[in-house]
Design a protein around this motif. Sequence first.
Motif, mmCIF file in Angstrom:
data_model
loop_
_atom_site.group_PDB
_atom_site.id
_atom_site.type_symbol
_atom_site.label_atom_id
_atom_site.label_comp_id
_atom_site.label_asym_id
_atom_site.label_seq_id
_atom_site.Cartn_x
_atom_site.Cartn_y
_atom_site.Cartn_z
ATOM 1 N N ILE A 11 40.935 -43.417 -75.941
ATOM 2 C CA ILE A 11 42.333 -43.230 -74.941
ATOM 3 C C ILE A 11 41.797 -43.840 -73.599
ATOM 4 N N ILE A 12 42.739 -44.773 -72.980
ATOM 5 C CA ILE A 12 42.370 -45.398 -71.990
ATOM 6 C C ILE A 12 43.437 -44.650 -71.024
ATOM 7 N N GLY A 13 42.535 -44.127 -70.077
ATOM 8 C CA GLY A 13 43.586 -43.211 -69.114
ATOM 9 C C GLY A 13 44.047 -41.709 -69.316
ATOM 10 N N TYR A 14 43.556 -41.084 -68.610
ATOM 11 C CA TYR A 14 43.832 -39.561 -68.828
ATOM 12 C C TYR A 14 44.861 -38.888 -67.912
ATOM 13 N N GLY A 15 46.005 -39.694 -67.723
ATOM 14 C CA GLY A 15 47.297 -38.917 -67.037
ATOM 15 C C GLY A 15 47.846 -38.278 -68.232
ATOM 16 N N PRO A 16 48.894 -37.653 -67.850
ATOM 17 C CA PRO A 16 49.754 -36.774 -68.814
ATOM 18 C C PRO A 16 49.879 -37.222 -70.151
ATOM 19 N N THR A 17 50.169 -38.563 -70.386
ATOM 20 C CA THR A 17 50.317 -39.206 -71.571
ATOM 21 C C THR A 17 48.949 -39.178 -72.215
ATOM 22 N N GLY A 18 47.719 -39.292 -71.666
ATOM 23 C CA GLY A 18 46.365 -39.565 -72.137
ATOM 24 C C GLY A 18 46.101 -38.099 -72.675
ATOM 25 N N VAL A 19 46.356 -37.115 -71.828
ATOM 26 C CA VAL A 19 45.957 -35.824 -72.139
ATOM 27 C C VAL A 19 46.798 -35.146 -73.420
ATOM 28 N N ALA A 34 38.421 -39.958 -74.115
ATOM 29 C CA ALA A 34 39.332 -40.615 -72.958
ATOM 30 C C ALA A 34 38.510 -41.009 -71.790
ATOM 31 N N LEU A 35 38.909 -42.512 -71.539
ATOM 32 C CA LEU A 35 37.991 -42.945 -70.389
ATOM 33 C C LEU A 35 39.162 -42.979 -69.223
ATOM 34 N N GLU A 36 38.616 -42.518 -68.013
ATOM 35 C CA GLU A 36 39.627 -42.402 -67.206
ATOM 36 C C GLU A 36 38.927 -42.791 -65.730
ATOM 37 N N ARG A 37 39.592 -43.917 -65.144
ATOM 38 C CA ARG A 37 38.975 -44.642 -63.981
ATOM 39 C C ARG A 37 38.700 -43.780 -62.747
ATOM 40 N N ASP A 38 39.692 -42.760 -62.564
ATOM 41 C CA ASP A 38 39.816 -41.963 -61.465
ATOM 42 C C ASP A 38 38.705 -40.782 -61.418
ATOM 43 N N ALA A 39 38.101 -40.265 -60.466
ATOM 44 C CA ALA A 39 37.535 -39.265 -60.518
ATOM 45 C C ALA A 39 38.021 -37.874 -60.755
ATOM 46 N N ARG A 46 54.674 -36.978 -57.417
ATOM 47 C CA ARG A 46 55.393 -37.914 -58.303
ATOM 48 C C ARG A 46 56.308 -37.033 -59.156
ATOM 49 N N ALA A 47 56.087 -36.740 -60.245
ATOM 50 C CA ALA A 47 57.239 -36.107 -61.073
ATOM 51 C C ALA A 47 57.357 -34.669 -60.661
ATOM 52 N N VAL A 48 58.710 -34.476 -60.406
ATOM 53 C CA VAL A 48 59.219 -33.147 -59.801
ATOM 54 C C VAL A 48 60.029 -32.191 -60.834
ATOM 55 N N THR A 49 60.365 -32.984 -61.856
ATOM 56 C CA THR A 49 61.126 -32.325 -63.028
ATOM 57 C C THR A 49 60.835 -32.686 -64.423
ATOM 58 N N VAL A 50 60.724 -31.746 -65.156
ATOM 59 C CA VAL A 50 60.571 -32.064 -66.575
ATOM 60 C C VAL A 50 61.777 -31.260 -67.223
ATOM 61 N N GLY A 131 35.600 -41.754 -64.089
ATOM 62 C CA GLY A 131 35.137 -42.738 -63.582
ATOM 63 C C GLY A 131 34.825 -43.937 -64.218
ATOM 64 N N SER A 132 35.433 -43.972 -65.597
ATOM 65 C CA SER A 132 35.111 -45.034 -66.569
ATOM 66 C C SER A 132 36.176 -46.069 -66.516
HETATM 67 C C1 LIG Z 1 57.846 -41.010 -57.338
HETATM 68 C C2 LIG Z 1 57.888 -40.562 -58.640
HETATM 69 C C3 LIG Z 1 58.621 -39.690 -58.995
HETATM 70 C C4 LIG Z 1 58.620 -39.359 -60.518
HETATM 71 N N1 LIG Z 1 59.572 -38.393 -60.989
HETATM 72 C C5 LIG Z 1 59.317 -38.072 -62.033
HETATM 73 C C6 LIG Z 1 60.158 -36.879 -62.713
HETATM 74 O O1 LIG Z 1 60.838 -36.130 -61.759
HETATM 75 N N2 LIG Z 1 60.072 -36.399 -63.898
HETATM 76 C C7 LIG Z 1 59.297 -37.058 -64.807
HETATM 77 O O2 LIG Z 1 59.297 -36.842 -65.946
HETATM 78 N N3 LIG Z 1 58.541 -38.301 -64.353
HETATM 79 C C8 LIG Z 1 58.581 -38.774 -63.080
HETATM 80 N N4 LIG Z 1 57.691 -39.666 -62.508
HETATM 81 C C9 LIG Z 1 56.763 -40.356 -63.741
HETATM 82 C C10 LIG Z 1 55.743 -39.720 -63.810
HETATM 83 O O3 LIG Z 1 54.893 -39.238 -62.774
HETATM 84 C C11 LIG Z 1 54.866 -40.490 -64.983
HETATM 85 O O4 LIG Z 1 55.764 -40.710 -66.011
HETATM 86 C C12 LIG Z 1 53.544 -39.956 -65.248
HETATM 87 O O5 LIG Z 1 52.667 -39.595 -64.506
HETATM 88 C C13 LIG Z 1 53.014 -40.808 -66.227
HETATM 89 O O6 LIG Z 1 51.947 -40.368 -66.924
HETATM 90 P P1 LIG Z 1 51.018 -41.296 -67.792
HETATM 91 O O7 LIG Z 1 49.938 -40.497 -68.127
HETATM 92 O O8 LIG Z 1 51.633 -42.239 -68.574
HETATM 93 O O9 LIG Z 1 50.517 -42.427 -66.473
HETATM 94 P P2 LIG Z 1 49.716 -41.814 -65.238
HETATM 95 O O10 LIG Z 1 49.988 -40.618 -64.520
HETATM 96 O O11 LIG Z 1 49.961 -43.099 -64.120
HETATM 97 O O12 LIG Z 1 48.199 -41.762 -65.610
HETATM 98 C C14 LIG Z 1 47.701 -43.229 -66.190
HETATM 99 C C15 LIG Z 1 46.168 -42.835 -66.075
HETATM 100 O O13 LIG Z 1 45.385 -44.055 -66.342
HETATM 101 C C16 LIG Z 1 44.300 -44.371 -65.720
HETATM 102 N N5 LIG Z 1 44.220 -45.651 -65.854
HETATM 103 C C17 LIG Z 1 45.002 -46.739 -65.844
HETATM 104 N N6 LIG Z 1 44.493 -47.902 -65.995
HETATM 105 C C18 LIG Z 1 43.037 -47.734 -66.308
HETATM 106 C C19 LIG Z 1 41.776 -48.286 -67.160
HETATM 107 N N7 LIG Z 1 41.844 -49.711 -67.144
HETATM 108 N N8 LIG Z 1 40.742 -47.702 -67.403
HETATM 109 C C20 LIG Z 1 40.790 -46.151 -67.103
HETATM 110 N N9 LIG Z 1 41.790 -45.636 -66.691
HETATM 111 C C21 LIG Z 1 43.068 -46.129 -66.325
HETATM 112 C C22 LIG Z 1 44.882 -43.991 -64.105
HETATM 113 O O14 LIG Z 1 43.865 -43.677 -63.430
HETATM 114 C C23 LIG Z 1 45.780 -42.788 -64.499
HETATM 115 O O15 LIG Z 1 44.972 -41.440 -64.335
HETATM 116 C C24 LIG Z 1 58.008 -39.929 -61.272
HETATM 117 C C25 LIG Z 1 56.898 -40.912 -60.750
HETATM 118 C C26 LIG Z 1 56.963 -41.146 -59.345
HETATM 119 C C27 LIG Z 1 56.005 -42.382 -59.019
#
Ligand SMILES: Cc1cc2nc3c(=O)[nH]c(=O)nc-3n(C[C@H](O)[C@H](O)[C@H](O)COP(=O)(O)OP(=O)(O)OC[C@H]3O[C@@H](n4cnc5c(N)ncnc54)[C@H](O)[C@@H]3O)c2cc1C
Length: 132
Positions: A11-19, A34-39, A46-50, A131-132
Amino acid sequence: MTESHDADVAIIGYGPTGVIAALTLARYGVSAIALERDADIYPRARAVTVNDWTMRIFQDLGIDERIDKRIDPQRALRWVTYDGTEIMRVEHPPSTLGRKPRFYNIYQPTMEAELRAAAQEQGDRIAVRYGS
Ligand SMILES: Cc1cc2nc3c(=O)[nH]c(=O)nc-3n(C[C@H](O)[C@H](O)[C@H](O)COP(=O)(O)OP(=O)(O)OC[C@H]3O[C@@H](n4cnc5c(N)ncnc54)[C@H](O)[C@@H]3O)c2cc1C
């Protein structure tokens, strides 16, 4: 530097979608790395509502109760003047998914930390390289 990993899925990226992807795979016995570039977790709100759909996904993964403790029910949207006078209020319709309420207020870094903690408890099924 070269590293070797043994996992069914990368899994590339460990934001909410990756987790959530990692937790879903683990639920079906599929290992992931999961490979996550940030520490660390992105430190801004960002998101304030689900909504109730998100909570149903958490429920399906068996983590809704722990997430529930980190988020707050959102009963209505209110517009209030600086002196406290309410000028508009929008009540949310009831959930059609059997959950109450329909919306929740969240602080995304706190919710992500809880998701990552739940994933960490999966042991060998989920490996993360920051950090990857
Ligand atoms: C201002 C703002 C308000 C928002 N409000 C809402 C809301 O109210 N409700 C809602 O549901 N959503 C909201 N969102 C959206 C929500 O924040 C995102 O949908 C959510 O963070 C997406 O999760 P994600 O895991 O897909 O992406 P991200 O959270 O962006 O995570 C992606 C991860 O992948 C890593 N990554 C990227 N490229 C690489 C690579 N090549 N190698 C390794 N790691 C990599 C990044 O470092 C990051 O940690 C909002 C967003 C913003 C900016």
